[in-house]
Design an enzyme around this catalytic site. Sequence first.
Site, PDB file in Angstrom:
ATOM      1  N   SER A   8      -1.369   5.161  -9.848  1.00  0.00           N
ATOM      2  CA  SER A   8      -2.348   4.125  -9.531  1.00  0.00           C
ATOM      3  C   SER A   8      -3.664   4.708  -9.035  1.00  0.00           C
ATOM      4  CB  SER A   8      -1.778   3.171  -8.473  1.00  0.00           C
ATOM      5  OG  SER A   8      -1.453   3.875  -7.298  1.00  0.00           O
ATOM      6  N   ASP A  12      -8.946  -0.244  -1.452  1.00  0.00           N
ATOM      7  CA  ASP A  12      -8.379  -1.125  -0.431  1.00  0.00           C
ATOM      8  C   ASP A  12      -9.525  -1.775   0.327  1.00  0.00           C
ATOM      9  OD1 ASP A  12      -6.000   0.008  -1.210  1.00  0.00           O
ATOM     10  OD2 ASP A  12      -5.810   1.304   0.545  1.00  0.00           O
ATOM     11  N   GLY A  48      -4.983   4.461  -4.044  1.00  0.00           N
ATOM     12  CA  GLY A  48      -4.179   4.596  -5.259  1.00  0.00           C
ATOM     13  C   GLY A  48      -3.480   5.943  -5.158  1.00  0.00           C
ATOM     14  N   PHE A 116      -2.410  -7.987  -3.827  1.00  0.00           N
ATOM     15  CA  PHE A 116      -2.682  -6.784  -4.623  1.00  0.00           C
ATOM     16  C   PHE A 116      -3.006  -7.243  -6.040  1.00  0.00           C
ATOM     17  CE2 PHE A 116      -1.743  -3.149  -7.332  1.00  0.00           C
ATOM     18  CZ  PHE A 116      -2.462  -2.152  -6.677  1.00  0.00           C
ATOM     19  N   GLN A 172       7.195   3.747  -4.032  1.00  0.00           N
ATOM     20  CA  GLN A 172       7.222   2.305  -3.739  1.00  0.00           C
ATOM     21  C   GLN A 172       7.595   1.431  -4.925  1.00  0.00           C
ATOM     22  OE1 GLN A 172       4.350   4.191  -2.902  1.00  0.00           O
ATOM     23  NE2 GLN A 172       2.540   2.924  -3.137  1.00  0.00           N
ATOM     24  N   GLN A 173       7.596   1.978  -6.127  1.00  0.00           N
ATOM     25  CA  GLN A 173       8.016   1.155  -7.270  1.00  0.00           C
ATOM     26  C   GLN A 173       9.531   1.062  -7.380  1.00  0.00           C
ATOM     27  OE1 GLN A 173       5.811  -0.637  -7.849  1.00  0.00           O
ATOM     28  NE2 GLN A 173       4.292  -0.074  -9.361  1.00  0.00           N
ATOM     29  N   ASN A 195      10.676   9.985   0.120  1.00  0.00           N
ATOM     30  CA  ASN A 195      10.966  10.164   1.551  1.00  0.00           C
ATOM     31  C   ASN A 195      12.471   9.927   1.755  1.00  0.00           C
ATOM     32  OD1 ASN A 195      11.331   7.351   1.696  1.00  0.00           O
ATOM     33  ND2 ASN A 195       9.234   6.984   2.380  1.00  0.00           N
ATOM     34  N   GLY A 256       2.236  10.679   2.523  1.00  0.00           N
ATOM     35  CA  GLY A 256       3.140  11.092   1.445  1.00  0.00           C
ATOM     36  C   GLY A 256       2.352  11.648   0.263  1.00  0.00           C
ATOM     37  N   ASP A 257       1.261  10.998  -0.068  1.00  0.00           N
ATOM     38  CA  ASP A 257       0.429  11.471  -1.187  1.00  0.00           C
ATOM     39  C   ASP A 257      -0.157  12.846  -0.879  1.00  0.00           C
ATOM     40  OD1 ASP A 257       0.908   9.088  -2.509  1.00  0.00           O
ATOM     41  OD2 ASP A 257      -0.948   8.135  -1.822  1.00  0.00           O
TER      42      ASP A 257
HETATM   43  N1  LIG Z   1       4.175  12.765  12.843  1.00  0.00           N
HETATM   44  C1  LIG Z   1       4.007  13.723  11.920  1.00  0.00           C
HETATM   45  N2  LIG Z   1       3.669  14.971  12.299  1.00  0.00           N
HETATM   46  C2  LIG Z   1       3.470  15.927  11.386  1.00  0.00           C
HETATM   47  N3  LIG Z   1       3.601  15.745  10.064  1.00  0.00           N
HETATM   48  C3  LIG Z   1       3.955  14.521   9.638  1.00  0.00           C
HETATM   49  C4  LIG Z   1       4.171  13.433  10.527  1.00  0.00           C
HETATM   50  N4  LIG Z   1       4.482  12.347   9.800  1.00  0.00           N
HETATM   51  C5  LIG Z   1       4.459  12.732   8.513  1.00  0.00           C
HETATM   52  N5  LIG Z   1       4.147  14.033   8.418  1.00  0.00           N
HETATM   53  C6  LIG Z   1       4.027  14.821   7.162  1.00  0.00           C
HETATM   54  O1  LIG Z   1       3.853  13.953   6.066  1.00  0.00           O
HETATM   55  C7  LIG Z   1       4.901  14.146   5.114  1.00  0.00           C
HETATM   56  C8  LIG Z   1       5.214  12.848   4.429  1.00  0.00           C
HETATM   57  O2  LIG Z   1       5.589  11.907   5.416  1.00  0.00           O
HETATM   58  P1  LIG Z   1       6.618  10.714   5.117  1.00  0.00           P
HETATM   59  O3  LIG Z   1       7.983  11.281   4.876  1.00  0.00           O
HETATM   60  O4  LIG Z   1       6.465   9.746   6.243  1.00  0.00           O
HETATM   61  O5  LIG Z   1       6.015  10.135   3.736  1.00  0.00           O
HETATM   62  P2  LIG Z   1       6.033   8.651   3.172  1.00  0.00           P
HETATM   63  O6  LIG Z   1       7.100   7.875   3.873  1.00  0.00           O
HETATM   64  O7  LIG Z   1       6.112   8.770   1.700  1.00  0.00           O
HETATM   65  O8  LIG Z   1       4.608   8.128   3.621  1.00  0.00           O
HETATM   66  P3  LIG Z   1       3.633   7.079   2.915  1.00  0.00           P
HETATM   67  O9  LIG Z   1       4.348   6.548   1.701  1.00  0.00           O
HETATM   68  O10 LIG Z   1       3.381   6.056   3.984  1.00  0.00           O
HETATM   69  O11 LIG Z   1       2.433   7.861   2.602  1.00  0.00           O
HETATM   70  C9  LIG Z   1       6.025  14.775   5.901  1.00  0.00           C
HETATM   71  O12 LIG Z   1       6.860  15.556   5.064  1.00  0.00           O
HETATM   72  C10 LIG Z   1       5.259  15.629   6.903  1.00  0.00           C
HETATM   73  O13 LIG Z   1       4.835  16.824   6.283  1.00  0.00           O
HETATM   74 MG   LIG Z   2       5.504   7.365   0.246  1.00  0.00          MG
END
Ligand SMILES: Nc1ncnc2c1ncn2[C@@H]1O[C@H](COP(=O)(O)OP(=O)(O)OP(=O)(O)O)[C@@H](O)[C@H]1O
Ligand SMILES: [Mg+2]
Length: 328
Positions: A8, A12, A48, A116, A172-173, A195, A256-257
């Site tokens: 995507s 926003d 995105g 969205f 998220q999909q 995650n 995450g991205d």
């Molecule tokens: N509090 C934190 N301190 C340090 N690093 C963090 C923290 N939170 C997240 N991270 C980093 O970000 C990465 C991705 O986080 P997370 O597992 O929460 O991804 P996500 O759930 O896909 O997030 P989103 O989809 O909201 O972007 C983790 O592997 C870590 O490296």
């Molecule tokens: Mg994510």
Amino acid sequence: MRIAVTGSIATDHLMTFPGRFGDQLVADQLDRVSLSFLVDDLQVRRGGCAANIAFGMGCLGLSPVLVGAVGADFADYRSWLERHGVDCESVYVSELHHTARFLCTTDEDHNQIASFYTGAMAEARLIELGPIAQRLGGLDLVLISPNDPEAMLRHTDEARQRAIPFAADPSQQLARMPSEQIRELIDGAAYLFGNDYEKGLIEQKTGWSDEEILDRVGVRVTTLGPKGVVIDRKGEPPLHVPPAPELGKADPTGVGDAFRSGFLAALAWGLSLERCGQVGNLTATHVLERVGGQEYELGQKVFLERFAAAYGAEAAAEVAQHVKCHHA
Ligand SMILES: Nc1ncnc2c1ncn2[C@@H]1O[C@H](COP(=O)(O)OP(=O)(O)OP(=O)(O)O)[C@@H](O)[C@H]1O
Ligand SMILES: [Mg+2]
């Protein structure tokens, strides 16, 4: 290593309402809701998944190829991404629809009313990887991030047919795609990103066990939020990479991205999976410290100093040979 980042591309529009939505709703007239909230703050942020990931890779000195569909309103966003090293030549521009847009109003109790608009994103299913691979003299990896579900399936299918290694990143999909389609997105992926919640959801929806998934993908990368990341390969002990210490927490959107940006950059540099996890973690930390998914700056000196502090001088020396941060 030529990496195409599909997914995507959106903006926003985030507003805040200095009141409570609940106070404006008349309980016995909910069949005739007609409300307008006078909001006092508007923030427009570039987002995105694919755009966020490509932006981060560009900030680390790569030239990722962004693949997604946008509207004619993309011009400013395009120049921003190009200035950060992203190759936008293969972005598909719709003649009919606007770029996908997320509109969200939050009230003072953090209740949200959002919409969205998919817009041009639905046309991502018209994009073919073949001509893109041809333009670049081949592709070494295609990342398939959240997008129009049809597009995700098509890109995966085409990568398989053309024997281009692909990385599955359904995130998220997962919630809206049926089991059969999720299996199709994952089976045979060189890398699978998610995650820890998504890892469980993938197992539940595909009906494949943890082990079976490792049989079907090359490397599984599971981010653990503040606990860092765990990287699994069949027949090898899990590799846990601790997070990079953050200087402060502003907003987790896009962490995450950014993790994927860093991971893929280190992969492109030919570094080990441990380094990939470390570069991913440190890039993610930068996003955590800012509001928005593309509001951070990566400075060469500071990045390497923080990397050394988190993971040691030797590891930092390896990264230093490759990283070319956008800022000094
Ligand atoms: N509090 C934190 N301190 C340090 N690093 C963090 C923290 N939170 C997240 N991270 C980093 O970000 C990465 C991705 O986080 P997370 O597992 O929460 O991804 P996500 O759930 O896909 O997030 P989103 O989809 O909201 O972007 C983790 O592997 C870590 O490296
Ligand atoms: Mg994510």
